[in-house]
Scaffold this motif. Structure first.
Motif: not given
Length: 83
Positions: A34-40
């Motif tokens: 989810s954190l990776l998705d937010s950065i993206e």
């Protein structure tokens, strides 16, 4: 800034593959993905900004540079990206 966005995209992709290979807590993995998705999402928002001098650009640039610091040990990290 394009180089930083490409760098973050590559690191996120690497991390997703790495996470897929890890056996562990599903909640932890889901949170990390989810954190990776937010950065993206932030990177994509930056790309879509019509005006490079939009007031949000400076804050978003800073946020992306701070997030990229998590990858400062990566050989492709550029020290000029530090916030």
């Amino acid at each position: 800034m394009d180089d930083l966005l490409k760098f973050l995209a590559a690191c996120i992709s690497e991390d997703r593959h790495r996470v897929a290979d890890i056996i562990g807590s599903e909640a932890l993995l889901a949170g990390y993905l989810s954190l990776l998705d937010s950065i993206e999402v932030l990177a994509n928002d930056y790309r879509r900004m019509p005006d490079p001098w939009d007031g949000r650009t400076h804050g978003l640039t800073h946020a992306l540079r701070v997030l990229a610091q998590a990858y400062a040990a990566h050989p492709a990290y550029n020290q000029e990206w530090r916030p």
